[in-house]
Design a protein around this motif. Sequence first.
Motif, PDB file in Angstrom:
ATOM      1  N   MET A   1       0.929  -1.250  -0.009  1.00 56.10           N
ATOM      2  CA  MET A   1       0.029   0.100  -0.103  1.00 56.10           C
ATOM      3  C   MET A   1       0.878   1.355  -0.063  1.00 56.10           C
ATOM      4  O   MET A   1       0.354   2.304  -0.728  1.00 56.10           O
ATOM      5  N   ASP A   2       1.897   1.185   0.762  1.00 57.12           N
ATOM      6  CA  ASP A   2       2.919   2.472   0.731  1.00 57.12           C
ATOM      7  C   ASP A   2       3.418   2.675  -0.718  1.00 57.12           C
ATOM      8  O   ASP A   2       3.416   3.779  -1.111  1.00 57.12           O
ATOM      9  N   GLN A   3       3.962   1.647  -1.086  1.00 54.20           N
ATOM     10  CA  GLN A   3       4.481   1.742  -2.627  1.00 54.20           C
ATOM     11  C   GLN A   3       3.488   2.237  -3.729  1.00 54.20           C
ATOM     12  O   GLN A   3       3.577   3.160  -4.550  1.00 54.20           O
ATOM     13  N   SER A   4       2.388   1.815  -3.389  1.00 59.33           N
ATOM     14  CA  SER A   4       1.177   2.226  -4.435  1.00 59.33           C
ATOM     15  C   SER A   4       0.747   3.634  -4.025  1.00 59.33           C
ATOM     16  O   SER A   4       0.642   4.332  -5.294  1.00 59.33           O
ATOM     17  N   ILE A   5       0.850   4.134  -3.091  1.00 53.12           N
ATOM     18  CA  ILE A   5       0.543   5.630  -2.683  1.00 53.12           C
ATOM     19  C   ILE A   5       1.597   6.342  -3.339  1.00 53.12           C
ATOM     20  O   ILE A   5       1.138   7.269  -4.024  1.00 53.12           O
ATOM     21  N   ALA A   6       2.613   5.770  -3.035  1.00 52.59           N
ATOM     22  CA  ALA A   6       3.821   6.757  -3.722  1.00 52.59           C
ATOM     23  C   ALA A   6       3.818   6.825  -5.255  1.00 52.59           C
ATOM     24  O   ALA A   6       4.075   7.706  -6.112  1.00 52.59           O
ATOM     25  N   ARG A   7       3.416   5.558  -5.855  1.00 52.40           N
ATOM     26  CA  ARG A   7       3.256   5.573  -7.117  1.00 52.40           C
ATOM     27  C   ARG A   7       1.996   6.352  -7.967  1.00 52.40           C
ATOM     28  O   ARG A   7       2.326   7.118  -8.851  1.00 52.40           O
ATOM     29  N   VAL A   8       1.072   6.344  -6.906  1.00 53.71           N
ATOM     30  CA  VAL A   8      -0.361   7.159  -7.583  1.00 53.71           C
ATOM     31  C   VAL A   8       0.087   8.514  -7.529  1.00 53.71           C
ATOM     32  O   VAL A   8      -0.049   9.232  -8.212  1.00 53.71           O
ATOM     33  N   ALA A   9       1.161   9.157  -6.545  1.00 48.93           N
ATOM     34  CA  ALA A   9       1.515  10.475  -6.376  1.00 48.93           C
ATOM     35  C   ALA A   9       2.271  10.810  -7.491  1.00 48.93           C
ATOM     36  O   ALA A   9       2.046  12.091  -7.884  1.00 48.93           O
ATOM     37  N   ARG A  10       2.764   9.962  -8.254  1.00 46.83           N
ATOM     38  CA  ARG A  10       3.954  10.352  -9.091  1.00 46.83           C
ATOM     39  C   ARG A  10       2.881  10.476 -10.511  1.00 46.83           C
ATOM     40  O   ARG A  10       3.260  11.452 -11.252  1.00 46.83           O
ATOM     41  N   GLU A  11       2.181   9.512 -10.749  1.00 48.38           N
ATOM     42  CA  GLU A  11       1.379   9.444 -11.833  1.00 48.38           C
ATOM     43  C   GLU A  11       0.197  10.353 -12.155  1.00 48.38           C
ATOM     44  O   GLU A  11      -0.097  10.778 -12.973  1.00 48.38           O
TER      45      GLU A  11
ATOM     46  N   ASP B   1       1.433   6.349  11.695  1.00 47.36           N
ATOM     47  CA  ASP B   1       0.316   5.139  11.460  1.00 47.36           C
ATOM     48  C   ASP B   1      -0.093   5.662   9.940  1.00 47.36           C
ATOM     49  O   ASP B   1      -0.801   6.718   9.890  1.00 47.36           O
ATOM     50  N   ARG B   2      -0.590   4.451   9.098  1.00 49.64           N
ATOM     51  CA  ARG B   2      -0.877   4.724   7.814  1.00 49.64           C
ATOM     52  C   ARG B   2      -2.493   5.020   7.948  1.00 49.64           C
ATOM     53  O   ARG B   2      -2.970   6.065   7.032  1.00 49.64           O
ATOM     54  N   LEU B   3      -3.200   4.628   8.781  1.00 47.95           N
ATOM     55  CA  LEU B   3      -4.577   4.892   8.783  1.00 47.95           C
ATOM     56  C   LEU B   3      -4.813   6.233   9.441  1.00 47.95           C
ATOM     57  O   LEU B   3      -5.647   6.991   9.142  1.00 47.95           O
ATOM     58  N   GLU B   4      -3.921   6.648  10.416  1.00 48.34           N
ATOM     59  CA  GLU B   4      -4.049   8.065  10.976  1.00 48.34           C
ATOM     60  C   GLU B   4      -3.597   9.148   9.777  1.00 48.34           C
ATOM     61  O   GLU B   4      -4.376  10.255   9.729  1.00 48.34           O
TER      62      GLU B   4
ATOM     63  N   GLY C   1      -8.197  13.006   4.493  1.00 46.72           N
ATOM     64  CA  GLY C   1      -9.659  13.168   4.353  1.00 46.72           C
ATOM     65  C   GLY C   1      -9.951  14.488   5.090  1.00 46.72           C
ATOM     66  O   GLY C   1     -10.828  15.338   4.316  1.00 46.72           O
ATOM     67  N   GLU C   2      -9.441  14.678   6.386  1.00 43.44           N
ATOM     68  CA  GLU C   2      -9.780  16.068   6.636  1.00 43.44           C
ATOM     69  C   GLU C   2      -9.207  17.120   6.058  1.00 43.44           C
ATOM     70  O   GLU C   2      -9.784  18.442   5.879  1.00 43.44           O
ATOM     71  N   ARG C   3      -7.998  17.094   5.441  1.00 41.61           N
ATOM     72  CA  ARG C   3      -7.361  18.150   4.814  1.00 41.61           C
ATOM     73  C   ARG C   3      -8.112  18.554   3.389  1.00 41.61           C
ATOM     74  O   ARG C   3      -8.322  19.556   3.015  1.00 41.61           O
ATOM     75  N   SER C   4      -8.547  17.315   2.754  1.00 42.34           N
ATOM     76  CA  SER C   4      -9.157  17.531   1.532  1.00 42.34           C
ATOM     77  C   SER C   4     -10.498  17.953   1.666  1.00 42.34           C
ATOM     78  O   SER C   4     -11.092  18.602   0.713  1.00 42.34           O
ATOM     79  N   GLY C   5     -11.308  17.637   2.659  1.00 39.70           N
ATOM     80  CA  GLY C   5     -12.747  18.122   2.791  1.00 39.70           C
ATOM     81  C   GLY C   5     -13.549  17.436   1.850  1.00 39.70           C
ATOM     82  O   GLY C   5     -14.680  17.847   1.590  1.00 39.70           O
ATOM     83  N   ASN C   6     -12.983  16.271   1.505  1.00 41.63           N
ATOM     84  CA  ASN C   6     -13.908  15.293   0.492  1.00 41.63           C
ATOM     85  C   ASN C   6     -14.336  13.991   1.183  1.00 41.63           C
ATOM     86  O   ASN C   6     -13.780  13.390   2.122  1.00 41.63           O
ATOM     87  N   ALA C   7     -16.070  13.846   1.197  1.00 42.72           N
ATOM     88  CA  ALA C   7     -16.569  12.871   1.829  1.00 42.72           C
ATOM     89  C   ALA C   7     -16.167  11.679   1.446  1.00 42.72           C
ATOM     90  O   ALA C   7     -16.137  10.466   1.988  1.00 42.72           O
ATOM     91  N   ASP C   8     -15.674  11.413  -0.074  1.00 48.17           N
ATOM     92  CA  ASP C   8     -15.428  10.289  -0.722  1.00 48.17           C
ATOM     93  C   ASP C   8     -13.958   9.624  -0.054  1.00 48.17           C
ATOM     94  O   ASP C   8     -13.841   8.551   0.194  1.00 48.17           O
TER      95      ASP C   8
ATOM     96  N   ALA D   1       1.211  12.472  -2.023  1.00 49.04           N
ATOM     97  CA  ALA D   1       2.805  12.505  -1.779  1.00 49.04           C
ATOM     98  C   ALA D   1       2.917  13.112  -0.212  1.00 49.04           C
ATOM     99  O   ALA D   1       3.813  12.530   0.248  1.00 49.04           O
ATOM    100  N   THR D   2       1.864  13.891   0.457  1.00 46.42           N
ATOM    101  CA  THR D   2       2.130  14.143   1.843  1.00 46.42           C
ATOM    102  C   THR D   2       1.860  12.785   2.634  1.00 46.42           C
ATOM    103  O   THR D   2       2.705  12.803   3.595  1.00 46.42           O
ATOM    104  N   VAL D   3       0.828  12.054   2.173  1.00 43.05           N
ATOM    105  CA  VAL D   3       0.684  10.784   2.766  1.00 43.05           C
ATOM    106  C   VAL D   3       1.975   9.761   2.591  1.00 43.05           C
ATOM    107  O   VAL D   3       2.311   9.169   3.911  1.00 43.05           O
ATOM    108  N   SER D   4       2.488   9.911   1.589  1.00 39.38           N
ATOM    109  CA  SER D   4       3.721   8.962   1.491  1.00 39.38           C
ATOM    110  C   SER D   4       4.618   9.582   2.403  1.00 39.38           C
ATOM    111  O   SER D   4       5.453   8.397   2.875  1.00 39.38           O
ATOM    112  N   HIS D   5       4.953  10.829   2.364  1.00 35.63           N
ATOM    113  CA  HIS D   5       6.190  11.256   3.235  1.00 35.63           C
ATOM    114  C   HIS D   5       5.990  11.009   4.701  1.00 35.63           C
ATOM    115  O   HIS D   5       7.015  10.627   5.517  1.00 35.63           O
ATOM    116  N   GLU D   6       4.662  11.222   5.101  1.00 29.47           N
ATOM    117  CA  GLU D   6       4.182  11.123   6.695  1.00 29.47           C
ATOM    118  C   GLU D   6       4.616   9.612   6.960  1.00 29.47           C
ATOM    119  O   GLU D   6       4.812   9.404   8.077  1.00 29.47           O
TER     120      GLU D   6
END
Length: 311
Positions: free
Chosen positions: A178-188, A212-215, A221-228, A201-206
């Motif tokens: 999941m960590d590698q997937s998030i970093a790849r999605v940030a680049r793409e 913790d990944r879930l935190e 989700g709070e930063r983006s303000g998106n319910a999805d 990218a912020t999630v990947s760096h944190e």
Amino acid sequence: MIALIVALGVTIVLFMLTGQGKETPDPIQKFREQSRSQLGSNRRLGRSVDTSALRQRLDRFRSFLEPADKEELGEARMQMIQAGYHGRNAVRDFHAAKFVLALGGLLLGLAYSLVLPPAEGSSILLTVVPVLVPTLIGYYIPIYWVGKRRKERQTQIQRGFPDALDLLLICSEAGQSMDQSIARVARELKAGYPALAEEFATVSHEIKAGKDRLEVLKDMGERSGNADIRSFVTVLIQSATYGTSVADALRVYAAEMRDKRVMLAEEKANILPTKLTLGTMMFTVPPLLIILIGPSVHGVIVMLSTADFGL
């Protein structure tokens, strides 16, 4: 009235320069600024610390330019982050911009009133409006700009999130973590959806920093303000709690996001004929009436002008 406004503006400026400026200096502040200036050249996220004279001067008025309540300050910082301003002094700069632009509008209005004074006997409204309008415009320009940036950023995140889920699903099924997937999605996603790519990218760096990944995803989700995105985090939490496959959960949720995107597109397509009806009536019906009724009206006018009623 103009004298009262001038006195009020001068009083506010003197209050800032005298009352708020006399704060007890921090003896460790000098060492903090030196360490920040040394670390600023090595930062790669574009958040270098500005040690200019203007920023140091604004630091003196921090208590005046920032809310005193921690809850209000947190909400203000969250709004600035949702607008794309991640700097630690974003709230202070925002309030400083409102104050400076409002003061500039006040001075501009006063100059206009002095150069072109109202006529004698004019009402108070005609005297105050040339001063009040530029002040309000200068005050609300930063608010409008931040609100516009926030709305555009949330719209971009909402549009790009289904594609991000598809990329996460492809990377997970390809064997990446999941960590590698998030970093790849940030680049793409950097070229098509830079705001969403920045969040990933912020999630990947944190996560690399040890959080913790879930935190981290909850914070996203709070930063983006998106319910999805918040629903996506809930799906990942449930998957981790019950031990189900993350790829299966991503597959189901990605399919739901694609269906939701199709439904939104169909909704906009169904609204389009209603919006076109008004334009059709405005630009089609009047020329049609002129073509159909115009000759008859012209004939009636000519007949009435040439008729002899025996007078």
